[in-house]
Structures are given as C-alpha cells and as structure tokens.
Write a protein that holds these residues in place. Structure first.
Motif, PDB file in Angstrom:
ATOM      1  N   GLN A   1      -5.609  -6.534  -4.901  1.00  0.00           N
ATOM      2  CA  GLN A   1      -4.479  -7.045  -3.972  1.00  0.00           C
ATOM      3  C   GLN A   1      -4.808  -8.116  -3.080  1.00  0.00           C
ATOM      4  OE1 GLN A   1      -1.998  -4.583  -5.972  1.00  0.00           O
ATOM      5  NE2 GLN A   1      -1.300  -5.771  -4.311  1.00  0.00           N
TER       6      GLN A   1
ATOM      7  N   GLY B   1       0.878  -1.135   0.050  1.00  0.00           N
ATOM      8  CA  GLY B   1      -0.071  -0.015  -0.109  1.00  0.00           C
ATOM      9  C   GLY B   1       0.857   1.210   0.074  1.00  0.00           C
TER      10      GLY B   1
ATOM     11  N   THR C   1      -2.789   4.145  -8.894  1.00  0.00           N
ATOM     12  CA  THR C   1      -3.338   3.254  -7.467  1.00  0.00           C
ATOM     13  C   THR C   1      -3.514   2.026  -7.879  1.00  0.00           C
ATOM     14  OG1 THR C   1      -4.572   5.634  -7.238  1.00  0.00           O
ATOM     15  CG2 THR C   1      -5.382   3.538  -6.050  1.00  0.00           C
TER      16      THR C   1
ATOM     17  N   ALA D   1      -8.152  -2.876  -3.090  1.00  0.00           N
ATOM     18  CA  ALA D   1      -8.233  -3.741  -2.111  1.00  0.00           C
ATOM     19  C   ALA D   1      -8.467  -5.121  -2.631  1.00  0.00           C
ATOM     20  CB  ALA D   1      -8.912  -3.304  -0.779  1.00  0.00           C
TER      21      ALA D   1
ATOM     22  N   THR E   1      -4.039  -6.645   4.254  1.00  0.00           N
ATOM     23  CA  THR E   1      -4.429  -5.800   2.881  1.00  0.00           C
ATOM     24  C   THR E   1      -5.548  -4.836   2.776  1.00  0.00           C
ATOM     25  OG1 THR E   1      -3.901  -7.937   1.824  1.00  0.00           O
ATOM     26  CG2 THR E   1      -4.804  -6.484   0.388  1.00  0.00           C
TER      27      THR E   1
ATOM     28  N   ASP F   1       2.544   2.037  -3.013  1.00  0.00           N
ATOM     29  CA  ASP F   1       1.685   2.558  -4.161  1.00  0.00           C
ATOM     30  C   ASP F   1       1.716   4.162  -4.349  1.00  0.00           C
ATOM     31  OD1 ASP F   1      -0.236   2.475  -6.205  1.00  0.00           O
ATOM     32  OD2 ASP F   1      -1.899   2.941  -4.867  1.00  0.00           O
TER      33      ASP F   1
ATOM     34  N   SER G   1      -2.976   3.535   2.296  1.00  0.00           N
ATOM     35  CA  SER G   1      -2.457   4.257   0.906  1.00  0.00           C
ATOM     36  C   SER G   1      -3.535   4.996   0.252  1.00  0.00           C
ATOM     37  CB  SER G   1      -2.241   2.970   0.109  1.00  0.00           C
ATOM     38  OG  SER G   1      -1.915   3.357  -1.489  1.00  0.00           O
ATOM     39  N   ASN G   2      -4.669   4.827   0.281  1.00  0.00           N
ATOM     40  CA  ASN G   2      -5.713   5.514  -0.309  1.00  0.00           C
ATOM     41  C   ASN G   2      -6.103   6.928   0.620  1.00  0.00           C
ATOM     42  OD1 ASN G   2      -5.929   3.343  -1.938  1.00  0.00           O
ATOM     43  ND2 ASN G   2      -7.780   4.256  -2.906  1.00  0.00           N
TER      44      ASN G   2
ATOM     45  N   MET H   1      -4.442  -0.843   2.007  1.00  0.00           N
ATOM     46  CA  MET H   1      -4.929  -0.225   1.011  1.00  0.00           C
ATOM     47  C   MET H   1      -5.579   1.131   1.373  1.00  0.00           C
ATOM     48  SD  MET H   1      -3.406  -1.895  -1.276  1.00  0.00           S
ATOM     49  CE  MET H   1      -2.490  -3.137  -0.274  1.00  0.00           C
TER      50      MET H   1
END
Length: 433
Positions: free
Chosen positions: A72, A34, A210, A69, A254, A37, A261-262, A258
């Motif tokens: 991944q 994540g 992304t 997500a 995961t 990214d 990350s987002n 994510m």
C-alpha cells in the motif's frame, strides 16, 4: 440587517470546527484504505478462519501487516509522485492487454464483493432493527451511491474518516468474552493445524481479503484526489519541494492505517475463535451469521457491537470497492475521473460506480448467492493480487516513472516477499489434501 445566528447553529459550527481540527481528520487515504479492508466480506472471512481453525490462524495477521503496508505504501507513493492513478500508470508502462486483464478481473471481483457486503449489511440491519433486509439493502445501496455522486470528495472523505472508528467495536467485543491470553500468544507464533487444501484455501482467502487489488487502486487514486482538492498541489516528480514532508506523511498514514486494519482482523479471528470454535460452530458464511452466532455465546452486548461494526465498515467498504473499479476503468479508457468532479463532468466514472452497486443489488434477487460468493471472492482476490503486485513493484522501481523517488530496496523486498507468499498459498490451494 444580517440574520442572527441561533444558539444551536453556533454550537454546530463550533463542533464542526473542532472536528475538522481533530488529529483524525489530518490522516489521509491510508486510514480509509485500511478500514475498507475490513469490510463485511472481510469480516466473514476472518470469522470463518476463527470459527474453523480456532486460534491457529492468528499468525496470518502479524505476517500480513508488514507485507500489506509495504504494497500500500508503494501504491500511495506512486500516486503522489506521478499524479496519476494505478491504471493510468500501468497504461503508460505496460501492454494494453495487461491493463485490460487486470481491470476486468478487478471489476468482477469488486462486484461480487459489493454484492456480499450489501447483503450482509441488509441482513444485519434486519437483525438489529427488524426492518426487511431487502429494503435495508436498497437503502444502503442508494445511500452510498448518492453520497459518492453528489457530495464532493473533500467533504465526503471527512465523514469516511470518522466512520473508521466503527472498527473499535471489535476490540470492545473482546472485553465481553474470556480470552486465554497465554494460549493466544502461543498459537500466534506456533500454530497447530494440518496443512491441506482446506487450510490453504483459508490462508489464501485471508491473504486475499487483507492484501486486496481494489485497495491498490483506491489508495493510489486517493493520493491524486487529495492533491487535486483545495489547496491544490503538484505531483512530486514536478515539484519536489514538499517531498520530504509528503513522503513522511504517507509513511505514517499508511503504516498506522494498515496496523489499525490488521489489529482489527486479529481481534475478529480471536473473538470468533474463543466463542464460535469453542462451541463447535465451525462454518460461517456471512458476517451477519457470525454476529448471530455470537449472541447466545457472548451475550447481547457483544452481538450488538459486532453487528454495528459490520454496518459501519460496510459504509466505507462499498464506496471504496465501487470507486476503485471506476478509477481503474476510467483511467484505462481515458475518461474524466474523480470523486471531486461533478457528475456532469465525469459521467463515465460515476456511471461505473452506479452500475457496480446496482448490479450488486440485482444479485440479491438472482439465483446467484452473494453469501456463497463472499468467501470465494476473497480467494479470487488472493490469486489476482499476485501479478498485480509484481506490476506495482516494477512501476515504483522505474526511474522513468518515479524519477528521483523510486522506492527503497527494503520496501521492494517486502513487496516481493508478499508476492511470493501469496503465490505459494495460491498454488497450495489447488493441491489435493
């Protein structure tokens, strides 16, 4: 007589032990994937979106989160269940031409990404320290290369996990600027922009940076690496005893990775929207340029936070980019692979890593501009990811591949939605505005 431990050595051992027991150290490949990214090229893409469209691209992050997500999570399950990386699974289930095409495109996109990332890191390091950017770029290249080649994975990954804290810099930036939260909430759910080729290109770039192909290969292979690190464990299709625990761990790792990350990407778009876009700065080519543009608008502290964040995530992003390509090509050719192996036992694998980062370094001295390649490499990733996601969904749906651990229907539906959305965005990019 034994050698007496010094007080400093004792403190270091205690601190090291506590760090190893910290909850952060228990998280796995999902967290690192994540954060990777949001590498410097991703930061530049998010900054460009915020600068060019203001608050009107915030909607992309809540949309991409469940889609990213899901993809991944399928990759992580594939690695843990089969004990093989993504390329190795594609090799056994599809035509060799499919694998060759995917790996070739991956290596091209990754090399462009690495070139853009290390150039941005060198530029930021020069801004912060005053040391020549080309020298600093070389330091980052050879530093990350040495760490990957000479530090075993189970030790190296520990430091990568702590580097993920660098993303918090972008949340901190928001405390240095004024945020019109009502407008932010409104534009997140009801954006206002003209749908044309320019907007479509930015949307594809956002989706491409992304939901990126290199992340698919990396997380699949890192699940395999974790299995092969002490204590060793067998793939779930050979030993299902730990399946419930492992699949629960993968889900948590995961989805949380994510989300981290987002949220960070959302904060970057927001920070540049309320500063750069408001000030009329609408063209950002690099992450370093975004940091520099922030300085007169948001102050030295915001600038420093943004710059240090670029360096931190770059130290994660570059190894992930180089490593994912090495895993893919090594698996395709049947070579020994893995960051836990010594260089002499996986010469081809480490050779690919070395060639990738050294080629990226060479681009800094060529007529090719890594700055211009930065944004379009994300667009390329957006296009390349479409057929690759379809391949992944097919793989994790096959009982011949996954045995009793084929992924759930809701997860497959999310995967197909992600594939459809990125396909539509890619087509829209080529429609004249």
């Amino acid at each position: 007589m034994g050698v007496k431990s010094t007080p400093r050595a004792h403190v270091f051992r205690v601190l090291w032990g506590r760090l190893k027991e910290h909850p952060l150290s228990k998280l796995g490949p999902g967290l690192i994937t994540g954060v990777a990214d949001d590498d410097p090229s991703g930061i530049a893409t998010y900054s460009q979106a915020g600068a060019q469209f203001g608050l009107n691209m915030l909607w992309t992050m809540p949309l991409t989160f469940p889609l990213m997500a899901a993809v991944q999570l399928m990759c992580a399950n594939l690695g843990r269940v089969t004990g093989k990386g993504l390329a190795a699974n594609i090799k056994t289930a599809f035509s060799p031409n499919v694998l060759r095409g995917v790996v070739l495109l991956l290596l091209i996109a990754n090399t462009l990404n690495i070139a853009a990332d290390v150039a941005a890191m060198g530029e930021v390091a020069e801004l912060v320290s005053g040391v020549n950017r080309h020298f600093m770029t070389a330091v980052f290249v050879f530093g990350t290369l040495a760490l990957q080649m000479f530090v075993p994975y189970h030790r190296y990954v520990f430091f990568l996990k702590w580097l993920t804290l660098s993303l918090l810099a972008y949340a901190a930036v928001l405390f240095t600027v004024h945020i019109p939260w009502e407008q932010v909430a409104l534009h997140t759910v009801w954006p206002q922009f003209t749908v044309n080729a320019s907007a479509a290109a930015v949307v594809v770039a956002l989706f491409g940076t992304t939901i990126s192909p290199y992340l698919f290969f990396w997380q699949t292979s890192e699940e395999v690496e974790d299995m092969q690190s002490p204590p060793h464990s067998a793939p779930l299709n050979q030993d299902s005893g730990s399946a419930l625990k492992e699949l629960r761990r993968i889900r948590w790792d995961t989805w949380s990775g994510m989300l981290y990350s987002n949220l960070t990407a959302y904060f970057i778009i927001l920070a540049t929207a309320v500063t750069l876009n408001v000030a009329g700065v609408t063209d950002i080519n690099t992450a370093a340029q975004a940091a520099s543009a922030l300085r007169p608008l948001a102050g030295d502290f915001a600038y420093l936070l943004f710059a240090l964040g670029i360096l931190g995530v770059g130290m994660i992003g570059v190894p992930v980019l180089a490593g994912s390509g090495a895993y893919a090509l090594s698996e395709a050719l049947g070579w020994n692979e893995g960051l836990e192996r010594k260089v002499r036992d996986a010469r081809g694998f480490y050779g690919i890593i070395a060639i990738s980062v050294l080629a990226a370094l060479a681009i800094q001295y060529s007529p090719i501009s890594p700055m211009k390649a930065l944004f379009w490499s994300a667009v390329i990733n957006g296009v390349v990811a479409v057929p690759l996601m379809a391949v992944i969904i097919i793989l994790v749906s096959k009982k011949s591949v996954m045995g009793d651990f084929t992924v759930s229907r809701p997860l497959r539906v999310l995967g197909w939605i992600a594939t459809a959305v990125m396909s539509a965005a890619a087509v829209a990019m080529f429609v004249p505005g």
